[in-house]
Scaffold this active site. Structure first.
Site, PDB file in Angstrom:
ATOM      1  CE  LYS A 166      35.825 -36.685  37.712  1.00 54.46           C
ATOM      2  NZ  LYS A 166      35.318 -38.040  38.728  1.00 54.46           N
ATOM      3  CD  GLN A 226      37.386 -41.334  36.091  1.00 54.25           C
ATOM      4  OE1 GLN A 226      37.532 -40.023  36.968  1.00 54.25           O
ATOM      5  NE2 GLN A 226      35.710 -41.209  35.577  1.00 54.25           N
ATOM      6  CG  ASP A 283      34.605 -40.605  43.200  1.00 51.30           C
ATOM      7  OD1 ASP A 283      34.062 -39.763  43.133  1.00 51.30           O
ATOM      8  OD2 ASP A 283      35.255 -41.607  42.321  1.00 51.30           O
TER       9      ASP A 283
END
Ligand code: NAD
Length: 291
Positions: free
Chosen positions: A50, A94, A117
């Site tokens: 990413k 994450q 997200d």
């Protein structure tokens, strides 16, 4: 094989679109903070990928790493600090987190306006209600984008999603049933308690596997001409493979995604798009609500 949906190529096009848009807007450029707790090798490799994509498109990335002994209150404090930092447009925690950290509490602590997200309950609620302007989780958003850019009809089709997780199955179901372009499907969600799955699967025009079990979807479960999207990622000695038995299913499918090179790159591409969207909102440039 022209039935192959090339997620890598579609994602590369999106990366270039994002790069051009960032260049056009100018200013400080978008920035995205990654919070990585512990030393899970898969998580480390996802964050590396990413960050690499951010660098190539002009997004500044900030990485905060913490030992697995990190206290929940210290992670909450860092999230609060990033929420107050006007130079940060996106914050990504994450997953998975160590088991003693309450994932729901962490997701609720994110600033919904930096939640690129899309896992904060406000953003998930907006998706459920069909309210524009929230952030949509990257994997489901990437799957819809793959279908749209491959000119695959979704409206009126029977979409079966195998898996009901908060990051894939549930938000994807909401997205595919929305009353708008890229939606209007008749959605079935199957899970570990579903019965007669093979017979349900054989009636699906669009089959999306997010089960987390290698080769779970076999030829017996697929209708001839179905579109098959494989979300699964499994690392084995033979390389990376998915939830679909590709060799058995591909001859039946009208379109199919490979693993690797299907959904995975699209997840990253959508993260870049969501970060750009957040930046545009922050610098008060007209947001593109179609993102
Ligand atoms: P998860 O473990 O949270 O959910 C798996 C789901 O599968 C559950 O809802 C469970 O009910 C269902 N399930 C399990 N056994 C079943 C069975 N026998 N029949 C029907 N349903 C069953 O997984 P997840 O986080 O949604 O991820 C799924 C897979 O997708 C994993 O392999 C993961 O690595 C991968 N993934 C890939 C991406 C990407 O970008 N490509 C993103 C997220 C997850």
């Amino acid at each position: 094989m022209n039935k192959l949906i090339d997620g890598k190529a579609i994602a590369a096009t999106i990366h270039e679109e994002v790069r051009q848009e960032i260049k056009r807007i100018g200013g400080r450029g978008p920035s995205l903070a990654f919070l990585l707790v512990g030393d899970n090798p898969a998580s480390e490799s996802y964050v590396r990928a990413k960050k690499r994509a951010c660098a190539l498109t002009g997004i500044t990335s900030i990485l905060r790493t913490f030992p697995s002994s990190l206290k929940e209150m210290d992670l909450l404090a860092e999230i609060e600090r990033l929420a107050c930092d006007p130079s940060v447009d996106g914050v990504l925690v994450q997953l998975p987190l160590p088991p003693y950290i309450d994932e729901t509490r962490i997701m609720c602590a994110l600033d919904p306006e930096k939640d690129v997200d899309g896992f904060h309950p406000l953003n998930m609620g907006k998706l459920m209600r069909g309210i524009e302007g929230g952030f949509i989780p990257c994997t489901p958003l990437g799957i819809r984008e793959l279908l749209l850019r491959s000119n695959i009809e979704i409206s009126g089709k029977h979409a079966l999603i195998i898996g009901r997780s908060n990051i894939v199955g549930k938000p994807l179901a909401a997205l595919l049933m929305q009353k708008r372009e890229g939606g209007n499907a008749t959605v079935t969600v199957a899970h570990s308690h579903s019965q007669n799955l093979s017979s349900i699967a054989r009636s699906a025009d669009l089959l999306i596997a997010a089960v987390g079990k290698k080769g779970f979807v076999t030829a017996e479960m697929v209708k001839k001409g179905a579109v098959v999207i494989d979300v699964g990622i499994h690392h084995s000695s033979e390389g990376i493979c998915g939830d679909v038995d590709f060799a058995g299913v591909a001859p039946l499918a009208s379109h199919i995604t490979p693993v690797p090179g299907g959904v995975g790159p699209m997840t990253i591409a959508m993260l870049l798009k969501n970060t750009l969207l957040s930046y545009k909102r922050r610098v008060m440039i007209h947001p593109d609500e179609k993102t």
